[in-house]
Design a protein around this motif. Structure first.
Motif, PDB file in Angstrom:
ATOM      1  N   LEU A  85     -10.759  -7.777 -23.826  1.00 17.79           N
ATOM      2  CA  LEU A  85      -9.601  -6.905 -22.936  1.00 17.79           C
ATOM      3  C   LEU A  85     -10.356  -5.969 -21.847  1.00 17.79           C
ATOM      4  O   LEU A  85      -9.789  -5.789 -20.725  1.00 17.79           O
ATOM      5  CB  LEU A  85      -9.051  -5.922 -23.963  1.00 17.79           C
ATOM      6  CG  LEU A  85      -7.817  -6.909 -24.960  1.00 17.79           C
ATOM      7  CD1 LEU A  85      -7.212  -5.509 -25.885  1.00 17.79           C
ATOM      8  CD2 LEU A  85      -6.834  -7.510 -24.008  1.00 17.79           C
ATOM      9  N   PRO A  86     -11.526  -5.692 -21.875  1.00 15.58           N
ATOM     10  CA  PRO A  86     -11.983  -4.613 -20.932  1.00 15.58           C
ATOM     11  C   PRO A  86     -12.118  -5.474 -19.455  1.00 15.58           C
ATOM     12  O   PRO A  86     -12.255  -4.923 -18.364  1.00 15.58           O
ATOM     13  CB  PRO A  86     -13.281  -4.019 -21.265  1.00 15.58           C
ATOM     14  CG  PRO A  86     -13.010  -4.092 -22.902  1.00 15.58           C
ATOM     15  CD  PRO A  86     -12.153  -5.412 -23.292  1.00 15.58           C
ATOM     16  N   PHE A  87     -11.988  -6.877 -19.626  1.00 15.53           N
ATOM     17  CA  PHE A  87     -12.240  -7.764 -18.684  1.00 15.53           C
ATOM     18  C   PHE A  87     -11.008  -8.444 -17.976  1.00 15.53           C
ATOM     19  O   PHE A  87     -10.859  -9.064 -17.000  1.00 15.53           O
ATOM     20  CB  PHE A  87     -13.111  -8.944 -19.103  1.00 15.53           C
ATOM     21  CG  PHE A  87     -14.492  -8.426 -19.458  1.00 15.53           C
ATOM     22  CD1 PHE A  87     -15.499  -8.287 -18.295  1.00 15.53           C
ATOM     23  CD2 PHE A  87     -14.726  -8.229 -20.738  1.00 15.53           C
ATOM     24  CE1 PHE A  87     -16.906  -7.942 -18.873  1.00 15.53           C
ATOM     25  CE2 PHE A  87     -16.043  -7.861 -21.033  1.00 15.53           C
ATOM     26  CZ  PHE A  87     -17.086  -7.536 -20.106  1.00 15.53           C
ATOM     27  N   ALA A  88      -9.750  -7.938 -18.634  1.00 13.21           N
ATOM     28  CA  ALA A  88      -8.435  -8.309 -18.297  1.00 13.21           C
ATOM     29  C   ALA A  88      -7.944  -7.515 -16.960  1.00 13.21           C
ATOM     30  O   ALA A  88      -6.909  -6.830 -17.218  1.00 13.21           O
ATOM     31  CB  ALA A  88      -7.585  -8.360 -19.364  1.00 13.21           C
TER      32      ALA A  88
ATOM     33  N   PRO B 288      -3.076  -2.581 -18.242  1.00 13.32           N
ATOM     34  CA  PRO B 288      -4.315  -1.662 -18.011  1.00 13.32           C
ATOM     35  C   PRO B 288      -4.428  -0.864 -19.215  1.00 13.32           C
ATOM     36  O   PRO B 288      -5.507  -0.726 -19.596  1.00 13.32           O
ATOM     37  CB  PRO B 288      -3.825  -1.078 -16.646  1.00 13.32           C
ATOM     38  CG  PRO B 288      -2.961  -2.159 -16.022  1.00 13.32           C
ATOM     39  CD  PRO B 288      -2.087  -2.639 -17.297  1.00 13.32           C
ATOM     40  N   ILE B 289      -3.587  -0.058 -19.672  1.00 14.67           N
ATOM     41  CA  ILE B 289      -3.803   1.061 -20.575  1.00 14.67           C
ATOM     42  C   ILE B 289      -4.046   0.550 -21.961  1.00 14.67           C
ATOM     43  O   ILE B 289      -5.027   0.839 -22.574  1.00 14.67           O
ATOM     44  CB  ILE B 289      -2.525   1.863 -20.760  1.00 14.67           C
ATOM     45  CG1 ILE B 289      -2.797   3.218 -21.724  1.00 14.67           C
ATOM     46  CG2 ILE B 289      -1.529   1.174 -21.341  1.00 14.67           C
ATOM     47  CD1 ILE B 289      -4.102   3.950 -21.130  1.00 14.67           C
TER      48      ILE B 289
ATOM     49  N   ASP C 181      -8.076   7.472 -15.179  1.00 10.36           N
ATOM     50  CA  ASP C 181      -9.094   6.628 -14.453  1.00 10.36           C
ATOM     51  C   ASP C 181      -9.173   5.379 -15.186  1.00 10.36           C
ATOM     52  O   ASP C 181     -10.407   5.274 -15.706  1.00 10.36           O
ATOM     53  CB  ASP C 181     -10.130   7.484 -13.737  1.00 10.36           C
ATOM     54  CG  ASP C 181     -10.971   6.762 -12.859  1.00 10.36           C
ATOM     55  OD1 ASP C 181     -10.617   5.577 -12.535  1.00 10.36           O
ATOM     56  OD2 ASP C 181     -12.163   7.247 -12.401  1.00 10.36           O
ATOM     57  N   ILE C 182      -8.177   4.590 -15.306  1.00 11.47           N
ATOM     58  CA  ILE C 182      -8.462   3.349 -16.191  1.00 11.47           C
ATOM     59  C   ILE C 182      -9.693   2.461 -15.452  1.00 11.47           C
ATOM     60  O   ILE C 182     -10.385   1.948 -16.142  1.00 11.47           O
ATOM     61  CB  ILE C 182      -7.005   2.381 -16.081  1.00 11.47           C
ATOM     62  CG1 ILE C 182      -6.195   3.366 -16.962  1.00 11.47           C
ATOM     63  CG2 ILE C 182      -7.200   1.097 -16.671  1.00 11.47           C
ATOM     64  CD1 ILE C 182      -4.470   2.688 -16.972  1.00 11.47           C
TER      65      ILE C 182
ATOM     66  N   LEU D   7       1.583  -0.956 -16.001  1.00 13.22           N
ATOM     67  CA  LEU D   7       1.900  -2.503 -16.370  1.00 13.22           C
ATOM     68  C   LEU D   7       2.523  -3.047 -15.053  1.00 13.22           C
ATOM     69  O   LEU D   7       2.286  -4.066 -14.559  1.00 13.22           O
ATOM     70  CB  LEU D   7       2.798  -2.713 -17.496  1.00 13.22           C
ATOM     71  CG  LEU D   7       1.797  -2.606 -18.912  1.00 13.22           C
ATOM     72  CD1 LEU D   7       1.408  -1.269 -19.137  1.00 13.22           C
ATOM     73  CD2 LEU D   7       2.994  -2.879 -20.061  1.00 13.22           C
ATOM     74  N   ASN D   8       3.519  -2.219 -14.472  1.00  7.24           N
ATOM     75  CA  ASN D   8       4.472  -2.721 -13.584  1.00  7.24           C
ATOM     76  C   ASN D   8       3.749  -2.703 -11.932  1.00  7.24           C
ATOM     77  O   ASN D   8       4.341  -3.683 -11.133  1.00  7.24           O
ATOM     78  CB  ASN D   8       5.589  -1.688 -13.318  1.00  7.24           C
ATOM     79  CG  ASN D   8       6.221  -1.506 -14.602  1.00  7.24           C
ATOM     80  OD1 ASN D   8       6.526  -2.537 -15.497  1.00  7.24           O
ATOM     81  ND2 ASN D   8       6.721  -0.329 -14.945  1.00  7.24           N
ATOM     82  N   VAL D   9       2.550  -2.242 -12.046  1.00 10.95           N
ATOM     83  CA  VAL D   9       1.731  -2.545 -10.680  1.00 10.95           C
ATOM     84  C   VAL D   9       0.360  -3.580 -10.816  1.00 10.95           C
ATOM     85  O   VAL D   9      -0.010  -3.837  -9.937  1.00 10.95           O
ATOM     86  CB  VAL D   9       1.260  -1.290 -10.046  1.00 10.95           C
ATOM     87  CG1 VAL D   9       2.404  -0.388  -9.808  1.00 10.95           C
ATOM     88  CG2 VAL D   9       0.516  -0.364 -11.077  1.00 10.95           C
ATOM     89  N   CYS D  10       0.352  -3.883 -11.933  1.00 10.15           N
ATOM     90  CA  CYS D  10      -0.962  -4.841 -12.442  1.00 10.15           C
ATOM     91  C   CYS D  10      -0.780  -6.086 -12.109  1.00 10.15           C
ATOM     92  O   CYS D  10       0.281  -6.943 -12.715  1.00 10.15           O
ATOM     93  CB  CYS D  10      -1.577  -4.514 -13.914  1.00 10.15           C
ATOM     94  SG  CYS D  10      -2.763  -5.415 -14.255  1.00 10.15           S
ATOM     95  N   PRO D  11      -1.526  -6.610 -11.099  1.00  6.41           N
ATOM     96  CA  PRO D  11      -1.403  -8.111 -10.691  1.00  6.41           C
ATOM     97  C   PRO D  11      -1.679  -8.956 -11.898  1.00  6.41           C
ATOM     98  O   PRO D  11      -1.463 -10.144 -12.097  1.00  6.41           O
ATOM     99  CB  PRO D  11      -2.591  -8.370  -9.616  1.00  6.41           C
ATOM    100  CG  PRO D  11      -3.516  -7.142  -9.825  1.00  6.41           C
ATOM    101  CD  PRO D  11      -2.762  -5.911 -10.255  1.00  6.41           C
TER     102      PRO D  11
END
Length: 469
Positions: free
Chosen positions: A365-368, A347-348, A384-385, A326-330
């Motif tokens: 959600l898979p497109f987020a 992401p998770i 491997d998200i 979460l903390n690295v996800c733009p």
């Protein structure tokens, strides 16, 4: 769809609106974006510093992934072993297929004690099944004791981060929540962190001393000894685990590790990846019932076996809820957790929630994600998200049947199968120069150009240029 007819998960795993609509509202909230940007940048920097201290971080990461894969490959055996060990130590094990069963079990256990109020250790599993709502419907008040969870509860809000549920709130907002909702709080309370923490401490201390029942989650469960463990930063968990006469733990079935020694790996991976610390301040472990206390363990499925049945997606069950992704996800940094509609954001959550509910319940959600891969780089158990997101996007498309995209690709394939058709199509594409001046395509293709630049076709195709030259 779910695999092999296995039951889908229920509870707080999807929202009333899809991610795109919810995200648009979040993007309009300037204060939210400012709070998220500041908080995630701080956590990223702390994590990078402590991870950089370990020369064997890659080996630890590989070990964490391997241990979890072994658990998932032999989950049935380890769960039976855990039940045997907990039972041998005086505890009682309950099995819950979904959120409804888990809520019913816990509610009946609390009712049997006669208690009308329970204290809770921070637990993603209980949030997943919306246990607080189920208890409230039965006339039982659940008091969150984690500071961030307490802020969310008093603010009549929803968590927006796995590790820091109130990450979307700043100090001034927290002060106003405390002044408005916390009984007996000083009306002159300031937004100084020490003052806010002290106000929460006084409020919670009375709750700890009065509580007869506590409800916890578990970060890990050791199959060989029946030991459960909670890691935390404030010590409130330890108060919950030791003072009440009845302790009820709700745990997802994937939280197992085979042996006590395996904890060594995760107690290095988790704090560095979550809070950016070398070790967490409080690690509490217990096995079965202790003297003077009754212990119950509720093992929760709620879509996990359906996830396990997917060879392409089961590695999501490795997750140790560190929140590093979460903390690295733009995307998360700009929208926050509420836009995901699930207790598992970021992401998770974009891979785990659709797998647990079935993609038809969570098609957006898979497109987020931008598929940048930063989540995979920081995951302490090497999930491997990005690859899983692509896999789930394929399942979403399959579930829709005939779609405009599928029709367009079919027409393109038919055109490319014949050289003459393809040449004529390329020449016809030059008419797109007229559309380019409008900067948009007509409906329904206008949805594509609403967020993308429309490239201008060349004045001459390569084939025509080649023939001419």
């Amino acid at each position: 769809m779910t695999f092999l007819g296995l039951p889908a998960g229920s509870g707080h795993l999807h929202g009333e609106r899809g991610f795109p609509a919810a995200a648009r509202d979040a993007l309009d909230d300037v204060q939210l974006r400012r709070n998220l940007g500041r908080a995630t940048a701080t956590i990223r920097a702390k994590r990078a510093a402590v991870v950089g201290e370990l020369p064997d971080w890659a080996e630890l990461r590989a070990a964490g992934a391997a241990i979890k894969d072994d658990v998932l490959a032999h989950l049935d055996e380890y769960l039976v072993q855990l039940e045997e060990q907990v039972t041998a130590r005086g505890g009682t094990v309950h099995w819950a297929r979904d959120a409804g069963e888990a809520n019913r079990i816990v509610t009946e256990l609390v009712r049997a004690t006669g208690a009308r109020e329970v204290v809770k250790v921070k637990s993603m599993a209980t949030q997943e099944i919306r246990l607080n709502d189920a208890l409230a419907a039965a006339g039982i008040a659940a008091i969150e004791t984690d500071l961030a969870e307490l802020i969310v509860q008093l603010g009549h809000d929803e968590p927006s981060h796995i590790l820091v549920p109130a990450i979307h709130r700043n100090r001034s907002e927290i002060r106003e929540i405390f002044r408005r909702e916390m009984p007996g709080v000083d009306p002159d309370l300031t937004d100084d962190p020490r003052a806010l923490a002290e106000a929460a401490r006084r409020h919670l201390r009375a709750k700890f001393l009065e509580a007869q029942v506590a409800i916890s989650g578990a970060n890990f469960a050791v199959a060989e000894t029946g030991t459960l463990g909670v890691v935390e930063s404030e010590g409130n968990g330890r108060m919950c685990l030791t003072l009440p006469r009845t302790l009820i733990t709700v745990m997802g079935i994937e939280k197992l590790v085979p042996t006590w020694r395996d904890l060594e790996v995760y107690l290095q991976l988790l704090p560095r990846s979550s809070t950016g610390e070398r070790m967490n301040p409080y690690t509490s472990t217990w096995a079965g019932a202790v003297e003077g206390q009754e212990f119950h363990l509720v093992l929760l499925d709620n879509g996990r076996t359906a996830t396990l049945a997917d060879p392409e997606g089961r590695a999501a069950l490795r997750c140790i809820r560190c929140s590093a992704c979460l903390n690295v996800c733009p995307v998360y940094e700009r929208t926050g957790g509420h836009a995901y509609g699930s207790v598992y954001p970021g992401p998770i959550g974009a891979v785990l929630s659709p797998q647990m509910t079935g993609v038809k319940e969570n098609p957006t959600l898979p497109f987020a994600s931008s598929l940048c891969g930063a989540c995979y780089d920081v995951c302490p158990v090497a999930i491997d998200i990005p690859t899983m997101l692509v896999h789930l996007r394929g399942r979403v498309t399959e579930s829709k049947g005939r779609t405009p995209e599928r029709a367009v690709m079919g027409a393109a394939a038919w055109t490319m199968r014949d050289s003459g058709r393809w040449t004529r199509a390329l020449r016809a594409a030059r008419l797109g120069r007229l559309l380019r001046r409008r900067r948009a395509l007509p409906p329904p293709l206008s949805a594509w150009t609403a967020t993308r630049e429309l490239p201008e076709p060349p004045t001459e195709t390569f084939r025509d240029w080649w023939a001419r030259r």
